[in-house]
Design a protein around this motif. Structure first.
Motif, mmCIF file in Angstrom:
data_model
loop_
_atom_site.group_PDB
_atom_site.id
_atom_site.type_symbol
_atom_site.label_atom_id
_atom_site.label_comp_id
_atom_site.label_asym_id
_atom_site.label_seq_id
_atom_site.Cartn_x
_atom_site.Cartn_y
_atom_site.Cartn_z
ATOM 1 N N SER A 99 39.571 28.730 25.379
ATOM 2 C CA SER A 99 38.616 29.671 25.659
ATOM 3 C C SER A 99 37.496 29.657 24.771
ATOM 4 C CB SER A 99 39.267 30.965 25.979
ATOM 5 O OG SER A 99 39.486 31.638 24.842
ATOM 6 N N LEU A 100 36.404 29.958 25.383
ATOM 7 C CA LEU A 100 35.054 30.387 24.516
ATOM 8 C C LEU A 100 35.330 30.991 23.361
ATOM 9 C CD1 LEU A 100 32.213 29.586 23.934
ATOM 10 C CD2 LEU A 100 31.417 31.476 25.356
ATOM 11 N N GLU A 113 30.018 26.771 25.828
ATOM 12 C CA GLU A 113 30.766 27.042 27.042
ATOM 13 C C GLU A 113 30.528 25.787 27.976
ATOM 14 O OE1 GLU A 113 32.944 28.763 30.050
ATOM 15 O OE2 GLU A 113 33.029 29.067 28.038
ATOM 16 N N ARG A 153 32.554 22.809 26.759
ATOM 17 C CA ARG A 153 33.833 22.986 27.008
ATOM 18 C C ARG A 153 34.176 22.638 28.317
ATOM 19 N NH1 ARG A 153 37.782 26.950 28.732
ATOM 20 N NH2 ARG A 153 36.360 28.191 29.917
#
Length: 218
Positions: free
Chosen positions: A131-132, A156, A159
Motif C-alpha cells: 500500500s502507499l 501512488e 504503484r
C-alpha cells in the motif's frame, strides 16, 4: 529460459528490492547486480520538477542499466554463473510512460528497443508491492535525501503502473514464473520467518525449472 538462474526483483520505489536481493544473493550464493540510483546526477532535480528533468533522468538510467546487463551477460550468465538483480530493465518503460511527454516518449522508446533487443531476460521475477502507506513508511525509514521530495500522488500512480505492468507481463510471458509478495503482510527484514518463506518459494521454483543449479558461483 536460460539454464543458469537469472532472477530479477521488481516493485515500486522504497519497497525493499535491494534488501531482498542482498539476502537471496547471500543465501543462494548468486552474484548480486544492483541498479545505479543515487549516482544519477539528475534524480534530485527530477523529484523537484518531473516534467523538466524526466528525459535526462530516464536516459541516464537506461544507458547505465544497458551497460550493467551487457557486462553481466558476458562475465556471468555466459560463464554459467547465476545472477540476482534488484531490477528488471523493462521498468524503464514503466517510468518513461508515466513521466515523458509524447514526443520525447517516442524517441525514448525507439532507443530502448534498440538497446534491449539482445539483452538477457530473467527466468524468474519476484514482484514486491504494498500500500502507499507502507511505501511511504519505508522511504522515510531509509532516509535518502533525494527521495524526501517525492510526491505521494506520484508514488501512488507508480504503484498502480507496476500492478498493471506485472499483470500484462504474466499474460505475455507465461513461461517466466512471477513470485508476488505483499509488503503489507510480509517483512523479510524484521522477521526471519518471512524471509524463510520467500526462500522456500524461490527454491521450489528453481526445482520446478529443472536442471537449474540450486547454488550459484561455486
Amino acid at each position: 529460459m536460460a539454464e543458469v538462474p537469472f532472477i530479477a526483483i521488481e516493485g515500486p520505489i522504497g519497497i525493499g528490492k535491494t534488501s531482498l536481493a542482498k539476502k537471496l544473493s547471500s543465501h543462494f550464493n548468486y552474484h548480486l547486480l544492483k541498479e545505479i540510483v543515487e549516482e544519477n546526477p539528475f534524480l534530485g532535480k527530477f523529484y523537484d520538477d518531473i516534467e523538466e528533468w524526466s528525459f535526462q533522468t530516464e536516459m541516464f538510467f537506461l544507458c547505465n542499466r544497458f551497460k550493467q546487463l551487457e557486462d553481466i551477460d558476458k562475465k556471468y550468465l555466459k560463464e554459467n554463473k547465476a545472477v540476482i538483480a534488484d531490477y528488471h530493465i523493462s521498468k524503464n518503460m514503466i517510468f518513461a510512460r508515466r513521466t515523458l511527454q509524447e514526443g520525447k516518449l517516442e524517441k525514448y522508446e525507439q532507443i530502448y528497443q534498440i538497446l534491449t533487443e539482445d539483452m538477457p531476460a530473467p527466468n524468474m521475477l519476484i514482484y514486491l508491492n504494498a500500500s502507499l502507506d507502507t511505501i511511504l513508511e519505508r522511504i522515510h525509514k531509509r532516509g535518502r535525501d533525494i527521495e524526501q521530495n517525492i510526491k505521494a500522488s506520484y508514488l501512488e500512480q507508480l504503484r498502480n503502473d507496476y500492478e498493471d505492468y506485472m499483470n500484462a507481463f504474466e499474460r505475455l510471458h507465461p513461461n517466466i514464473p512471477v513470485i508476488r509478495i505483499n509488503g503489507d503482510t510480509t517483512d523479510f527484514i524484521q522477521y526471519q520467518q518471512d524471509l524463510d518463506c520467500i526462500i522456500e518459494t524461490v527454491t521450489k521454483h528453481l526445482a520446478v525449472a529443472g536442471g537449474i543449479k540450486m547454488k550459484g558461483n561455486q
